[in-house]
Design a protein around this motif. Structure first.
Motif, PDB file in Angstrom:
ATOM      1  N   THR A  96       5.370   0.286   9.182  1.00  0.00           N
ATOM      2  CA  THR A  96       4.249   0.261  10.133  1.00  0.00           C
ATOM      3  C   THR A  96       4.715   0.251  11.584  1.00  0.00           C
ATOM      4  OG1 THR A  96       4.131  -2.155  10.004  1.00  0.00           O
ATOM      5  CG2 THR A  96       2.748  -0.906   8.483  1.00  0.00           C
ATOM      6  N   ASP A  97       6.015   0.323  11.812  1.00  0.00           N
ATOM      7  CA  ASP A  97       6.557   0.332  13.167  1.00  0.00           C
ATOM      8  C   ASP A  97       6.385   1.678  13.858  1.00  0.00           C
ATOM      9  OD1 ASP A  97       7.357  -1.908  14.412  1.00  0.00           O
ATOM     10  OD2 ASP A  97       9.500  -1.657  14.108  1.00  0.00           O
ATOM     11  N   SER A  98       6.122   2.731  13.096  1.00  0.00           N
ATOM     12  CA  SER A  98       5.997   4.067  13.670  1.00  0.00           C
ATOM     13  C   SER A  98       4.838   4.809  13.011  1.00  0.00           C
ATOM     14  CB  SER A  98       7.290   4.871  13.458  1.00  0.00           C
ATOM     15  OG  SER A  98       7.524   5.083  12.072  1.00  0.00           O
ATOM     16  N   ARG A  99       4.369   5.847  13.687  1.00  0.00           N
ATOM     17  CA  ARG A  99       3.253   6.634  13.148  1.00  0.00           C
ATOM     18  C   ARG A  99       3.653   7.330  11.852  1.00  0.00           C
ATOM     19  NH1 ARG A  99       0.661   9.755  18.418  1.00  0.00           N
ATOM     20  NH2 ARG A  99      -0.070   7.874  19.521  1.00  0.00           N
ATOM     21  N   ARG A 100       4.827   7.949  11.846  1.00  0.00           N
ATOM     22  CA  ARG A 100       5.279   8.668  10.653  1.00  0.00           C
ATOM     23  C   ARG A 100       5.480   7.708   9.489  1.00  0.00           C
ATOM     24  NH1 ARG A 100       3.037  12.521  12.085  1.00  0.00           N
ATOM     25  NH2 ARG A 100       3.864  14.060  13.529  1.00  0.00           N
ATOM     26  N   GLY A 101       6.022   6.546   9.781  1.00  0.00           N
ATOM     27  CA  GLY A 101       6.203   5.552   8.733  1.00  0.00           C
ATOM     28  C   GLY A 101       4.872   5.092   8.160  1.00  0.00           C
ATOM     29  N   THR A 102       3.884   4.883   9.037  1.00  0.00           N
ATOM     30  CA  THR A 102       2.561   4.474   8.576  1.00  0.00           C
ATOM     31  C   THR A 102       1.885   5.585   7.799  1.00  0.00           C
ATOM     32  OG1 THR A 102       2.371   3.093  10.561  1.00  0.00           O
ATOM     33  CG2 THR A 102       0.374   3.445   9.294  1.00  0.00           C
ATOM     34  N   ASP A 103       2.077   6.834   8.238  1.00  0.00           N
ATOM     35  CA  ASP A 103       1.532   7.971   7.493  1.00  0.00           C
ATOM     36  C   ASP A 103       2.127   8.028   6.084  1.00  0.00           C
ATOM     37  OD1 ASP A 103       0.004   8.714   9.660  1.00  0.00           O
ATOM     38  OD2 ASP A 103       1.452  10.191  10.396  1.00  0.00           O
ATOM     39  N   LEU A 104       3.435   7.806   5.985  1.00  0.00           N
ATOM     40  CA  LEU A 104       4.096   7.816   4.687  1.00  0.00           C
ATOM     41  C   LEU A 104       3.575   6.681   3.811  1.00  0.00           C
ATOM     42  CD1 LEU A 104       6.301   9.104   2.913  1.00  0.00           C
ATOM     43  CD2 LEU A 104       7.931   7.480   3.924  1.00  0.00           C
ATOM     44  N   LEU A 105       3.397   5.516   4.408  1.00  0.00           N
ATOM     45  CA  LEU A 105       2.863   4.373   3.667  1.00  0.00           C
ATOM     46  C   LEU A 105       1.447   4.665   3.178  1.00  0.00           C
ATOM     47  CD1 LEU A 105       3.301   1.446   2.744  1.00  0.00           C
ATOM     48  CD2 LEU A 105       2.423   0.694   4.967  1.00  0.00           C
ATOM     49  N   LEU A 106       0.642   5.309   4.024  1.00  0.00           N
ATOM     50  CA  LEU A 106      -0.719   5.673   3.628  1.00  0.00           C
ATOM     51  C   LEU A 106      -0.700   6.686   2.489  1.00  0.00           C
ATOM     52  CD1 LEU A 106      -3.741   5.413   4.132  1.00  0.00           C
ATOM     53  CD2 LEU A 106      -3.530   7.153   5.925  1.00  0.00           C
ATOM     54  N   ALA A 107       0.223   7.648   2.555  1.00  0.00           N
ATOM     55  CA  ALA A 107       0.331   8.646   1.480  1.00  0.00           C
ATOM     56  C   ALA A 107       0.686   7.976   0.161  1.00  0.00           C
ATOM     57  CB  ALA A 107       1.376   9.702   1.847  1.00  0.00           C
ATOM     58  N   PHE A 108       1.623   7.035   0.187  1.00  0.00           N
ATOM     59  CA  PHE A 108       1.989   6.326  -1.042  1.00  0.00           C
ATOM     60  C   PHE A 108       0.826   5.463  -1.541  1.00  0.00           C
ATOM     61  CE2 PHE A 108       6.529   7.088   0.162  1.00  0.00           C
ATOM     62  CZ  PHE A 108       6.895   7.715  -1.019  1.00  0.00           C
ATOM     63  N   GLY A 109       0.048   4.925  -0.601  1.00  0.00           N
ATOM     64  CA  GLY A 109      -1.137   4.183  -1.004  1.00  0.00           C
ATOM     65  C   GLY A 109      -2.145   5.073  -1.716  1.00  0.00           C
ATOM     66  N   TYR A 110      -2.320   6.285  -1.207  1.00  0.00           N
ATOM     67  CA  TYR A 110      -3.226   7.233  -1.850  1.00  0.00           C
ATOM     68  C   TYR A 110      -2.699   7.683  -3.210  1.00  0.00           C
ATOM     69  CZ  TYR A 110      -6.005   7.645   2.426  1.00  0.00           C
ATOM     70  OH  TYR A 110      -6.828   7.392   3.500  1.00  0.00           O
ATOM     71  N   VAL A 111      -1.381   7.818  -3.319  1.00  0.00           N
ATOM     72  CA  VAL A 111      -0.785   8.136  -4.626  1.00  0.00           C
ATOM     73  C   VAL A 111      -1.141   7.049  -5.636  1.00  0.00           C
ATOM     74  CG1 VAL A 111       1.387   8.378  -5.902  1.00  0.00           C
ATOM     75  CG2 VAL A 111       1.111   9.522  -3.703  1.00  0.00           C
ATOM     76  N   THR A 112      -1.093   5.799  -5.184  1.00  0.00           N
ATOM     77  CA  THR A 112      -1.447   4.678  -6.058  1.00  0.00           C
ATOM     78  C   THR A 112      -2.902   4.757  -6.490  1.00  0.00           C
ATOM     79  OG1 THR A 112       0.173   3.264  -4.931  1.00  0.00           O
ATOM     80  CG2 THR A 112      -1.518   2.166  -6.235  1.00  0.00           C
ATOM     81  N   LEU A 113      -3.809   5.029  -5.536  1.00  0.00           N
ATOM     82  CA  LEU A 113      -5.233   5.112  -5.865  1.00  0.00           C
ATOM     83  C   LEU A 113      -5.529   6.263  -6.825  1.00  0.00           C
ATOM     84  CD1 LEU A 113      -7.028   4.433  -2.455  1.00  0.00           C
ATOM     85  CD2 LEU A 113      -6.640   2.849  -4.328  1.00  0.00           C
ATOM     86  N   ALA A 114      -4.814   7.375  -6.667  1.00  0.00           N
ATOM     87  CA  ALA A 114      -5.069   8.558  -7.490  1.00  0.00           C
ATOM     88  C   ALA A 114      -4.292   8.545  -8.808  1.00  0.00           C
ATOM     89  CB  ALA A 114      -4.709   9.819  -6.704  1.00  0.00           C
ATOM     90  N   LEU A 115      -3.415   7.566  -8.985  1.00  0.00           N
ATOM     91  CA  LEU A 115      -2.549   7.540 -10.166  1.00  0.00           C
ATOM     92  C   LEU A 115      -3.311   7.582 -11.495  1.00  0.00           C
ATOM     93  CD1 LEU A 115       0.444   7.394 -10.947  1.00  0.00           C
ATOM     94  CD2 LEU A 115       0.270   4.900 -10.917  1.00  0.00           C
ATOM     95  N   PRO A 116      -4.385   6.808 -11.683  1.00  0.00           N
ATOM     96  CA  PRO A 116      -5.091   6.872 -12.977  1.00  0.00           C
ATOM     97  C   PRO A 116      -5.605   8.269 -13.316  1.00  0.00           C
ATOM     98  CG  PRO A 116      -5.834   4.989 -11.687  1.00  0.00           C
ATOM     99  CD  PRO A 116      -5.007   5.830 -10.775  1.00  0.00           C
ATOM    100  N   TYR A 117      -6.090   8.982 -12.312  1.00  0.00           N
ATOM    101  CA  TYR A 117      -6.675  10.301 -12.548  1.00  0.00           C
ATOM    102  C   TYR A 117      -5.599  11.367 -12.727  1.00  0.00           C
ATOM    103  CZ  TYR A 117     -10.295   7.453 -10.454  1.00  0.00           C
ATOM    104  OH  TYR A 117     -11.140   6.418 -10.157  1.00  0.00           O
ATOM    105  N   MET A 118      -4.571  11.318 -11.894  1.00  0.00           N
ATOM    106  CA  MET A 118      -3.488  12.290 -12.012  1.00  0.00           C
ATOM    107  C   MET A 118      -2.742  12.125 -13.333  1.00  0.00           C
ATOM    108  SD  MET A 118      -1.759  14.827 -10.713  1.00  0.00           S
ATOM    109  CE  MET A 118      -2.018  14.937  -8.934  1.00  0.00           C
ATOM    110  N   TYR A 119      -2.444  10.871 -13.710  1.00  0.00           N
ATOM    111  CA  TYR A 119      -1.681  10.650 -14.934  1.00  0.00           C
ATOM    112  C   TYR A 119      -2.475  11.123 -16.147  1.00  0.00           C
ATOM    113  CZ  TYR A 119       0.821   8.485 -18.755  1.00  0.00           C
ATOM    114  OH  TYR A 119       1.497   8.286 -19.933  1.00  0.00           O
ATOM    115  N   ARG A 120      -3.759  10.802 -16.204  1.00  0.00           N
ATOM    116  CA  ARG A 120      -4.538  11.185 -17.374  1.00  0.00           C
ATOM    117  C   ARG A 120      -4.728  12.688 -17.466  1.00  0.00           C
ATOM    118  NH1 ARG A 120      -4.301   6.607 -16.962  1.00  0.00           N
ATOM    119  NH2 ARG A 120      -4.639   5.066 -18.601  1.00  0.00           N
ATOM    120  N   SER A 121      -4.876  13.354 -16.351  1.00  0.00           N
ATOM    121  CA  SER A 121      -4.971  14.817 -16.366  1.00  0.00           C
ATOM    122  C   SER A 121      -3.692  15.438 -16.905  1.00  0.00           C
ATOM    123  CB  SER A 121      -5.264  15.342 -14.961  1.00  0.00           C
ATOM    124  OG  SER A 121      -6.514  14.902 -14.492  1.00  0.00           O
ATOM    125  N   VAL A 122      -2.550  14.974 -16.382  1.00  0.00           N
ATOM    126  CA  VAL A 122      -1.263  15.518 -16.808  1.00  0.00           C
ATOM    127  C   VAL A 122      -0.972  15.164 -18.262  1.00  0.00           C
ATOM    128  CG1 VAL A 122       1.245  15.377 -16.441  1.00  0.00           C
ATOM    129  CG2 VAL A 122      -0.302  15.566 -14.487  1.00  0.00           C
TER     130      VAL A 122
END
Length: 261
Positions: free
Chosen positions: A124-150
């Motif tokens: 969270t010290d930088s914009r790019r770092g926070t963007d990456l953290l947000l992307a990983f957070g979204y990966v977590t939220l989408a994990l149930p749907y992505m895993y079941r589809s695959v």
């Protein structure tokens, strides 16, 4: 004796009315920005707003990054579980279901605790770092749907035979994964990708608490300060979400046609 179809039709009509009447009301209200006439002025104002363009573009880019990370994480995991570790399937399914049980606000506060500026990995010290953290957070939220589809896509093909055939021709694991498995579950991956896209576009909690200019916080900001524009934004968000759902159906139907042939 012929069964009556009145009950099913009544249930379908009531269900459709429950969802469509509020939507029609929202659409009608969004077109009343000019007094005494219907117009698309609210949509013109929204689409011309630089903050809308910035937030929507940001969320689209973040959705694409989330999809890429999710696919590279989920497909090899689901493939390996299907091929070598079937006994771990219940454990993996339980883990992928956790984002549905744990509230998003709990997850994001955990991220802020673990990756703040004073931690060993200060994302969270930088914009790019926070963007990456947000992307990983979204990966977590989408994990149930992505895993079941695959996982559903992998179960529909003979993974073991395809793998053994590729190995007999001298293919390595990377070649098997990207040139054999990926093409055979393309429809399943696209289904998970569209679901992920829909989730990222409308997500609010992660983006707001991480203070990123995403589309979800923009929706909330406009909704708190305007009258007709929020209704227009709601319709736009609805169209984007249902476009993703429609594409899932299209690719699912194409997959079914391909498998029959």
């Amino acid at each position: 004796m012929k069964k009556s179809t009145f009950g099913p039709w009544l249930a379908m009509i009531l269900g459709a009315a429950y969802f469509l009447i509020p939507l029609i009301g929202t659409l009608e209200f969004s077109m009343r920005m000019k007094r005494g006439e219907y117009s698309f002025e609210a949509y013109k104002v929204v689409l011309g707003d630089p903050r809308f363009q910035e937030s929507f573009s940001y969320s689209v880019v973040l959705a694409l990054v989330t999809i890429a990370i999710g696919v590279l994480l989920v497909v090899p995991t689901a493939y390996w579980v299907q091929l070598r570790l079937p006994k771990l399937r219940p454990v993996v399914e339980f883990v992928t279901l956790l984002p549905l049980v744990i509230p998003a606000i709990v997850i994001v506060f955990g991220y802020l605790r673990m990756y703040n500026s004073q931690s060993w990995l200060p994302l969270t010290d930088s914009r790019r770092g926070t963007d990456l953290l947000l992307a990983f957070g979204y990966v977590t939220l989408a994990l149930p749907y992505m895993y079941r589809s695959v996982d559903t896509g992998l179960r529909a093909i003979d993974v073991r035979t395809l793998t053994e055939a590729a190995e007999s021709l001298g293919a390595g694991w990377a070649t098997i994964l990207f040139k054999v498995i990926f093409p055979n579950i393309r429809s399943a991956i696209l289904s998970g990708a569209f679901l992920t896209f829909a989730i990222v576009i409308g997500e609010f909690t992660f983006a707001a608490l991480l203070d990123r200019p995403a589309f979800g916080p923009y929706l909330q900001l406009v909704g708190a300060n305007r009258a007709y524009e929020p209704a227009a934004l709601a319709i736009i968000a609805f169209v984007v979400t249902w476009a993703c759902m429609g594409l899932i159906q299209v690719f699912g139907a194409a997959r079914g046609t391909g498998s029959k042939s």
